[in-house]
Design a protein around this motif. Structure first.
Motif, PDB file in Angstrom:
ATOM      1  N   ASP A 168     -17.209  68.291 -74.100  1.00 15.75           N
ATOM      2  CA  ASP A 168     -17.972  67.266 -73.494  1.00 15.75           C
ATOM      3  C   ASP A 168     -19.420  67.205 -74.321  1.00 15.75           C
ATOM      4  O   ASP A 168     -19.454  68.095 -75.436  1.00 15.75           O
TER       5      ASP A 168
ATOM      6  N   GLY B  38     -16.544  63.202 -66.959  1.00 13.86           N
ATOM      7  CA  GLY B  38     -17.220  64.385 -66.606  1.00 13.86           C
ATOM      8  C   GLY B  38     -17.381  65.473 -67.438  1.00 13.86           C
ATOM      9  O   GLY B  38     -16.621  65.793 -68.469  1.00 13.86           O
ATOM     10  N   PRO B  39     -18.647  66.196 -67.160  1.00 11.35           N
ATOM     11  CA  PRO B  39     -18.791  67.200 -68.283  1.00 11.35           C
ATOM     12  C   PRO B  39     -17.652  68.385 -68.263  1.00 11.35           C
ATOM     13  O   PRO B  39     -16.753  68.361 -67.136  1.00 11.35           O
ATOM     14  N   ALA B  42     -16.427  69.998 -64.587  1.00 10.69           N
ATOM     15  CA  ALA B  42     -16.580  69.145 -63.401  1.00 10.69           C
ATOM     16  C   ALA B  42     -15.452  69.175 -62.352  1.00 10.69           C
ATOM     17  O   ALA B  42     -15.715  68.808 -61.406  1.00 10.69           O
ATOM     18  N   LYS B  44     -12.120  68.046 -63.458  1.00 13.79           N
ATOM     19  CA  LYS B  44     -11.274  66.938 -63.807  1.00 13.79           C
ATOM     20  C   LYS B  44      -9.994  67.073 -63.849  1.00 13.79           C
ATOM     21  O   LYS B  44      -8.889  66.568 -63.233  1.00 13.79           O
ATOM     22  N   LEU B 218     -17.463  62.246 -62.457  1.00 12.79           N
ATOM     23  CA  LEU B 218     -17.206  63.688 -61.654  1.00 12.79           C
ATOM     24  C   LEU B 218     -18.264  64.788 -62.137  1.00 12.79           C
ATOM     25  O   LEU B 218     -18.271  64.756 -63.315  1.00 12.79           O
ATOM     26  N   ASN B 219     -19.080  65.266 -61.317  1.00 12.09           N
ATOM     27  CA  ASN B 219     -19.778  66.397 -61.855  1.00 12.09           C
ATOM     28  C   ASN B 219     -19.806  67.416 -60.667  1.00 12.09           C
ATOM     29  O   ASN B 219     -20.043  67.471 -59.572  1.00 12.09           O
ATOM     30  N   GLU B 220     -19.752  68.713 -61.252  1.00 17.09           N
ATOM     31  CA  GLU B 220     -19.778  69.819 -60.281  1.00 17.09           C
ATOM     32  C   GLU B 220     -18.811  69.858 -59.191  1.00 17.09           C
ATOM     33  O   GLU B 220     -19.115  70.067 -57.971  1.00 17.09           O
ATOM     34  N   LEU B 224     -20.166  61.794 -58.612  1.00 17.32           N
ATOM     35  CA  LEU B 224     -21.625  61.452 -58.966  1.00 17.32           C
ATOM     36  C   LEU B 224     -21.612  59.934 -58.633  1.00 17.32           C
ATOM     37  O   LEU B 224     -22.468  59.606 -58.113  1.00 17.32           O
ATOM     38  N   LYS B 241     -27.080  64.314 -66.825  1.00 14.75           N
ATOM     39  CA  LYS B 241     -25.912  65.183 -66.352  1.00 14.75           C
ATOM     40  C   LYS B 241     -25.116  65.802 -67.399  1.00 14.75           C
ATOM     41  O   LYS B 241     -24.114  66.457 -67.170  1.00 14.75           O
ATOM     42  N   PHE B 243     -23.131  64.096 -69.632  1.00 15.89           N
ATOM     43  CA  PHE B 243     -21.979  63.231 -69.963  1.00 15.89           C
ATOM     44  C   PHE B 243     -22.243  62.773 -71.166  1.00 15.89           C
ATOM     45  O   PHE B 243     -23.316  62.222 -71.575  1.00 15.89           O
TER      46      PHE B 243
END
Lengths: 264, 286
Positions: A168, B38-39, B42, B44, B218-220, B224, B241, B243
């Motif tokens: 990311d 997402g990071p 997240a 995914k 998607l986050n955590e 989101l 966040k 991304f």
């Protein structure tokens, strides 16, 4: 430590001719990105630098060593290679053992090993993961362990094979930071990448390979501006370079700052 | 009724302390092409596993809420029933390739063999799938002799050949060159036009904007944001966040602060950026 490649040819046992006469030199301390389509020969080329592959013809010199005359173990003291897939590289129970394995095997004193491991862990932000099993980490952090274990060997030449794959934005920035630190220390960094924006923002020289031959080789700005030639090896110029061209900017811009300055 | 329906799905792996998916509600219509971004961390890939039935049937762990695909509940199905409808291409193709086959052709036929498709039909379907993803020239190669990007195409093809009704792709282009990436997005779009439902995890924002119908950020472990690609991909919240966003979006955002971008909407694609910078009141070209 320089790398000298003279008319390197390589044919796989299957008969696939992957490199068709490559000549290049890389000076000590250069930051070089290698780009090109899948199957262009990028990984095949860099695997010659640490002896994982041996030339079918021609030669590869790492400093004063002809790679065909040195073992992989020996070459490991000069060339560190971070695999594309960290799972092909990691094997230890915990991160500390994994990262210490390389420098220990190079025969360094304990104090030196400790210092190298500490620096590698802090560069990759793994300080608090020393007791973790690498396979309990996410693929992102496994990649950082793979990076750390190579950096800890303190080789003058470091090769990254697609370091940003599946990472990311935050981790790409971390990897860029690692590369910048290695540059400060005067290391040669050679990186294979498909991430052309990452390439534009972090490397001063770009080599484009196509079908086992060098298509372009030069300063990043010159190479990345050659849209038509790059297309032959399925590489698009960086996003902002394309935008600059579309807007009719005179100079080739390769990053945000240059783009905004050119607009003013 | 949506084709895919997640109701309050919360999931924890056997060995993790906290849930990886937290109260996910998600509806996907038949033939819709959804991009999930997402990071790292997240959730995914876990979402992909939940769609494909591996969560919880293979990984075990604790799940609550309900996952439905085509009106069937995951909790009431077995994995071997589930995979007839849902195909998943793994993030790392190396983990997907069977290791039991000597050639790419056989590798792609492997799934069809397992469900007892007649030999002639199998051959035709493998040929057709290989033509679709442009890998006919790899048919006789060993799957292990391929480059990373080529392996990814083989992994994708071996799922497409099964003609799943729901196609789940976990970063299918991560090791591909730009042309390969564009082609995969094109193939996936075509599948969606033909009625296949697609959920694709991707970081490549520009292509998401071109091809996807809807984006889920998607986050955590939580959703989101969701919505049209342009709305989601230009939201200020995303870079905050962690991304990845398009260079066109970030350069236009900075240009906006310097008075060089005068449009209301930020761009995601090259075309939108070029149009915004050249149109009246935008930053001029020199």
């Amino acid at each position: 430590m320089n790398i000298e490649i003279k008319d390197l040819r390589f044919t796989y046992p299957t008969g696939l001719e992957a490199l068709k006469g490559i000549s290049l030199s890389v000076n000590a301390g250069e930051q070089v990105a290698i780009v090109g389509q899948n199957g262009a020969g990028k990984t095949t080329l860099v695997r010659h630098f640490n002896g994982l592959l041996r030339p079918s013809a021609g030669s590869v010199w790492i400093g004063d060593w002809d790679t065909s005359k040195y073992s992989v173990a020996k070459l490991a003291s000069r060339v560190g290679y971070v695999f594309q897939n960290p799972d092909e590289q990691l094997f230890s129970r915990d991160v500390l053992t994994e990262v210490a394995f390389g420098p220990k095997n190079l025969g360094y004193e304990k104090d030196k090993v400790d210092a190298l491991v500490k620096r590698a862990l802090s560069l990759t932000e793994l300080n608090d993961q020393t007791e973790t099993n690498p396979y309990d980490l996410s693929p992102t952090w496994r990649k950082m362990v793979a990076l750390a274990s190579i950096i800890a060997m303190d080789t003058p030449i470091v090769i990254f094979d697609e370091p940003t794959t599946g990472q990311d934005a935050v981790n790409v920035a971390r990897i860029a930071n690692v590369i910048a630190e290695l540059k400060k220390e005067g290391k040669t960094v050679i990186t294979i990448t498909h991430d052309i924006d990452f390439c534009a923002e972090n490397f001063e020289r770009v080599i484009a390979l196509s079908k086992g031959e060098v298509l372009l080789d030069g300063p990043a700005r010159e190479v990345l501006g050659q849209e038509e030639i790059l297309a032959q090896t399925y590489v698009d110029p960086p996003q902002l370079t394309r935008l600059g061209k579309m807007l009719g900017l005179k100079a080739t811009v390769i990053n945000q700052e240059e783009f905004l300055n050119a607009l003013k | 009724m949506a084709f895919v329906n997640f109701q309050n799905v919360t999931y924890k792996y056997p060995l993790t302390k906290t849930p990886v998916l937290k109260n996910i509600n998600l509806q996907v219509n038949e033939g819709e092409f959804i991009a999930v971004m997402g990071p790292n961390g997240a959730g995914k890939s876990t979402l992909c596993y939940a769609l494909a039935g591996f969560v919880p049937h293979f990984f075990k762990g604790e799940i609550s809420g309900e996952i439905e695909v085509d009106g069937k509940k995951s909790s009431e199905s077995t994995l071997d029933e589930w995979v007839l409808n849902v195909g998943l291409a793994f993030q790392n193709p190396f983990n997907q390739i069977s290791g039991a086959k000597y050639t790419v052709f056989e590798e792609i036929a492997f799934g069809l063999e397992n469900i007892g498709v007649p030999r002639n039909e199998m051959k035709d379907r493998v040929d057709e799938a290989m033509a679709l993803t442009g890998i006919r020239d790899l048919a006789d190669r060993s799957p292990y002799s391929l480059s990373g990007g080529q392996q990814q195409r083989v992994a994708l093809t071996s799922i497409l050949v099964m003609r799943p009704r729901l196609l789940v792709l976990d970063e299918p282009t991560s090791q591909m060159d730009p042309i390969g990436t564009r082609e995969v997005f094109g193939v996936v779009r075509k599948m969606a036009e033909e009625g296949m439902t697609v959920v694709m995890v991707e970081h490549k924002v520009e292509w998401i904007a071109h091809f996807a119908d809807r984006v889920i950020a998607l986050n955590e472990g939580q959703v989101l944001m969701e919505g049209k690609p342009n709305e989601v991909l230009t939201a200020d919240l995303l870079p905050e966040k962690g991304f990845g966003i398009s260079r066109y979006t970030s350069v236009a955002r900075q240009a906006q602060q310097q008075g060089l971008w005068k449009q209301k909407q930020l761009p995601v694609t090259l075309f939108e950026a070029a149009e915004g910078f050249t149109s009246k009141g935008g930053g001029g070209s020199n």
